[in-house]
Design a protein around this motif. Structure first.
Motif, PDB file in Angstrom:
ATOM      1  N   PRO A  25     -25.747 118.778  -8.947  1.00 48.51           N
ATOM      2  CA  PRO A  25     -25.354 119.730  -8.017  1.00 48.51           C
ATOM      3  C   PRO A  25     -24.363 120.655  -8.132  1.00 48.51           C
ATOM      4  N   SER A  26     -24.062 121.462  -7.403  1.00 46.90           N
ATOM      5  CA  SER A  26     -23.259 122.650  -7.547  1.00 46.90           C
ATOM      6  C   SER A  26     -21.704 122.164  -7.463  1.00 46.90           C
ATOM      7  N   ALA A  27     -20.861 122.900  -8.120  1.00 49.27           N
ATOM      8  CA  ALA A  27     -19.460 122.333  -8.048  1.00 49.27           C
ATOM      9  C   ALA A  27     -19.030 122.110  -6.396  1.00 49.27           C
ATOM     10  N   GLU A  28     -19.271 123.002  -5.553  1.00 50.49           N
ATOM     11  CA  GLU A  28     -19.127 123.212  -4.333  1.00 50.49           C
ATOM     12  C   GLU A  28     -19.826 121.990  -3.497  1.00 50.49           C
ATOM     13  N   ASP A  29     -20.921 121.500  -3.815  1.00 47.84           N
ATOM     14  CA  ASP A  29     -21.546 120.568  -3.461  1.00 47.84           C
ATOM     15  C   ASP A  29     -21.062 119.232  -3.566  1.00 47.84           C
ATOM     16  N   ALA A  30     -20.817 119.089  -4.902  1.00 45.91           N
ATOM     17  CA  ALA A  30     -20.108 118.191  -5.597  1.00 45.91           C
ATOM     18  C   ALA A  30     -18.893 117.585  -5.005  1.00 45.91           C
ATOM     19  N   ALA A  31     -17.986 118.699  -4.792  1.00 48.64           N
ATOM     20  CA  ALA A  31     -16.624 118.776  -3.979  1.00 48.64           C
ATOM     21  C   ALA A  31     -16.649 118.018  -2.749  1.00 48.64           C
ATOM     22  N   ASP A  32     -17.886 118.467  -2.066  1.00 50.04           N
ATOM     23  CA  ASP A  32     -17.970 118.168  -0.616  1.00 50.04           C
ATOM     24  C   ASP A  32     -18.364 116.755  -0.433  1.00 50.04           C
ATOM     25  N   LEU A  33     -19.337 116.419  -1.365  1.00 48.78           N
ATOM     26  CA  LEU A  33     -19.676 115.267  -1.322  1.00 48.78           C
ATOM     27  C   LEU A  33     -18.819 114.000  -2.052  1.00 48.78           C
ATOM     28  N   ASP A  34     -17.872 114.502  -2.826  1.00 44.81           N
ATOM     29  CA  ASP A  34     -16.744 113.758  -3.126  1.00 44.81           C
ATOM     30  C   ASP A  34     -15.694 113.264  -2.032  1.00 44.81           C
ATOM     31  N   ALA A  35     -15.614 114.247  -1.274  1.00 40.74           N
ATOM     32  CA  ALA A  35     -14.703 113.959   0.100  1.00 40.74           C
ATOM     33  C   ALA A  35     -15.399 112.780   0.666  1.00 40.74           C
ATOM     34  N   TYR A  36     -16.641 112.958   1.022  1.00 43.87           N
ATOM     35  CA  TYR A  36     -17.460 112.028   2.009  1.00 43.87           C
ATOM     36  C   TYR A  36     -17.527 110.745   1.185  1.00 43.87           C
ATOM     37  N   ILE A  37     -17.717 110.855   0.084  1.00 41.28           N
ATOM     38  CA  ILE A  37     -17.654 109.353  -0.616  1.00 41.28           C
ATOM     39  C   ILE A  37     -16.325 108.565  -0.561  1.00 41.28           C
ATOM     40  N   ASP A  38     -15.039 109.367  -0.741  1.00 38.89           N
ATOM     41  CA  ASP A  38     -13.926 108.904  -0.602  1.00 38.89           C
ATOM     42  C   ASP A  38     -13.660 108.414   0.803  1.00 38.89           C
ATOM     43  N   ASP A  39     -13.943 109.088   1.982  1.00 37.44           N
ATOM     44  CA  ASP A  39     -13.990 108.871   3.208  1.00 37.44           C
ATOM     45  C   ASP A  39     -14.831 107.625   3.601  1.00 37.44           C
ATOM     46  N   GLU A  40     -15.952 107.471   3.285  1.00 37.18           N
ATOM     47  CA  GLU A  40     -16.640 106.254   3.319  1.00 37.18           C
ATOM     48  C   GLU A  40     -16.153 105.104   2.741  1.00 37.18           C
ATOM     49  N   VAL A  41     -15.855 105.327   1.489  1.00 36.87           N
ATOM     50  CA  VAL A  41     -15.175 103.996   0.997  1.00 36.87           C
ATOM     51  C   VAL A  41     -13.834 103.592   1.545  1.00 36.87           C
ATOM     52  N   ALA A  42     -12.842 104.634   1.912  1.00 38.29           N
ATOM     53  CA  ALA A  42     -11.788 104.106   2.561  1.00 38.29           C
ATOM     54  C   ALA A  42     -12.198 103.587   4.084  1.00 38.29           C
ATOM     55  N   GLU A  43     -13.262 104.117   4.816  1.00 37.27           N
ATOM     56  CA  GLU A  43     -13.596 103.525   5.896  1.00 37.27           C
ATOM     57  C   GLU A  43     -14.126 101.985   5.977  1.00 37.27           C
ATOM     58  N   LEU A  44     -14.684 101.952   5.016  1.00 38.45           N
ATOM     59  CA  LEU A  44     -15.574 100.568   4.711  1.00 38.45           C
ATOM     60  C   LEU A  44     -14.599  99.676   4.214  1.00 38.45           C
ATOM     61  N   ASN A  45     -13.674  99.894   3.353  1.00 33.10           N
ATOM     62  CA  ASN A  45     -12.324  99.206   3.027  1.00 33.10           C
ATOM     63  C   ASN A  45     -11.506  98.772   4.330  1.00 33.10           C
ATOM     64  N   ALA A  46     -11.417  99.679   5.215  1.00 32.83           N
ATOM     65  CA  ALA A  46     -10.285  99.428   6.198  1.00 32.83           C
ATOM     66  C   ALA A  46     -11.011  98.759   7.418  1.00 32.83           C
ATOM     67  N   ASP A  47     -12.408  98.886   7.817  1.00 36.89           N
ATOM     68  CA  ASP A  47     -12.520  98.225   8.873  1.00 36.89           C
ATOM     69  C   ASP A  47     -13.321  96.677   8.303  1.00 36.89           C
ATOM     70  N   GLY A  48     -12.972  96.481   6.965  1.00 38.31           N
ATOM     71  CA  GLY A  48     -13.522  95.162   6.422  1.00 38.31           C
ATOM     72  C   GLY A  48     -14.946  94.815   6.626  1.00 38.31           C
ATOM     73  N   THR A  49     -15.848  96.010   6.203  1.00 40.75           N
ATOM     74  CA  THR A  49     -17.414  95.825   6.321  1.00 40.75           C
ATOM     75  C   THR A  49     -17.407  95.195   4.823  1.00 40.75           C
ATOM     76  N   ILE A  50     -17.050  95.935   3.741  1.00 37.13           N
ATOM     77  CA  ILE A  50     -17.020  95.489   2.573  1.00 37.13           C
ATOM     78  C   ILE A  50     -15.916  96.187   1.734  1.00 37.13           C
ATOM     79  N   TYR A  51     -15.382  95.705   0.597  1.00 32.29           N
ATOM     80  CA  TYR A  51     -14.308  96.129  -0.162  1.00 32.29           C
ATOM     81  C   TYR A  51     -15.147  96.804  -1.471  1.00 32.29           C
ATOM     82  N   ILE A  52     -14.908  98.121  -1.682  1.00 34.57           N
ATOM     83  CA  ILE A  52     -15.525  98.946  -2.845  1.00 34.57           C
ATOM     84  C   ILE A  52     -14.089  99.461  -3.448  1.00 34.57           C
ATOM     85  N   ALA A  53     -13.859  98.639  -4.707  1.00 35.37           N
ATOM     86  CA  ALA A  53     -12.575  98.971  -5.430  1.00 35.37           C
ATOM     87  C   ALA A  53     -12.639 100.415  -5.978  1.00 35.37           C
TER      88      ALA A  53
END
Length: 112
Positions: A25-53
């Motif tokens: 992926p391009s650097a811009e797409d990778a950076a955009d997806l990185d933000a979404y990956i971090d957001d989803e991990v934080a949300e899953l960890n916060a709401d207790g769905t699962i824990y991704i370390a």
């Protein structure tokens, strides 16, 4: 074998574009997806769905479902439409995948 952040980026971008992805992926797409990956991990960890370390060490059994969840979250930015019902189904699927299975072995008892 666990999957890395780059694997997640590549698969989520393939889902978003219908499978038409080059080698990286391009650097811009990778950076955009990185933000979404971090957001989803934080949300899953916060709401207790699962824990991704660490999203750089994602278990294989959760890989495809997590990529679909990231792709759904990033759909608005990549000319698609995100769906909250689909996101809820994917979160439930992650919960099912990560839960412990009951053991049906013989029960051992200890008498005094």
């Amino acid at each position: 074998m666990s999957r890395t952040r780059q694997d997640i980026q590549f698969k989520a971008l393939a889902i978003l574009t219908g499978g038409d992805v080059g080698t990286n992926p391009s650097a811009e797409d990778a950076a955009d997806l990185d933000a979404y990956i971090d957001d989803e991990v934080a949300e899953l960890n916060a709401d207790g769905t699962i824990y991704i370390a660490d999203p750089d060490d994602l278990a294989d059994e959760m890989f495809l479902t997590f990529c679909k969840l990231v792709a759904n979250a990033a759909a608005d930015e990549f000319a698609g439409v995100s769906d909250e019902n689909k996101a809820a189904q994917l979160r439930n699927r992650l919960r099912v995948i990560s839960r412990q299975t009951p053991g049906y072995g013989p029960q051992e008892s200890c008498y005094f």
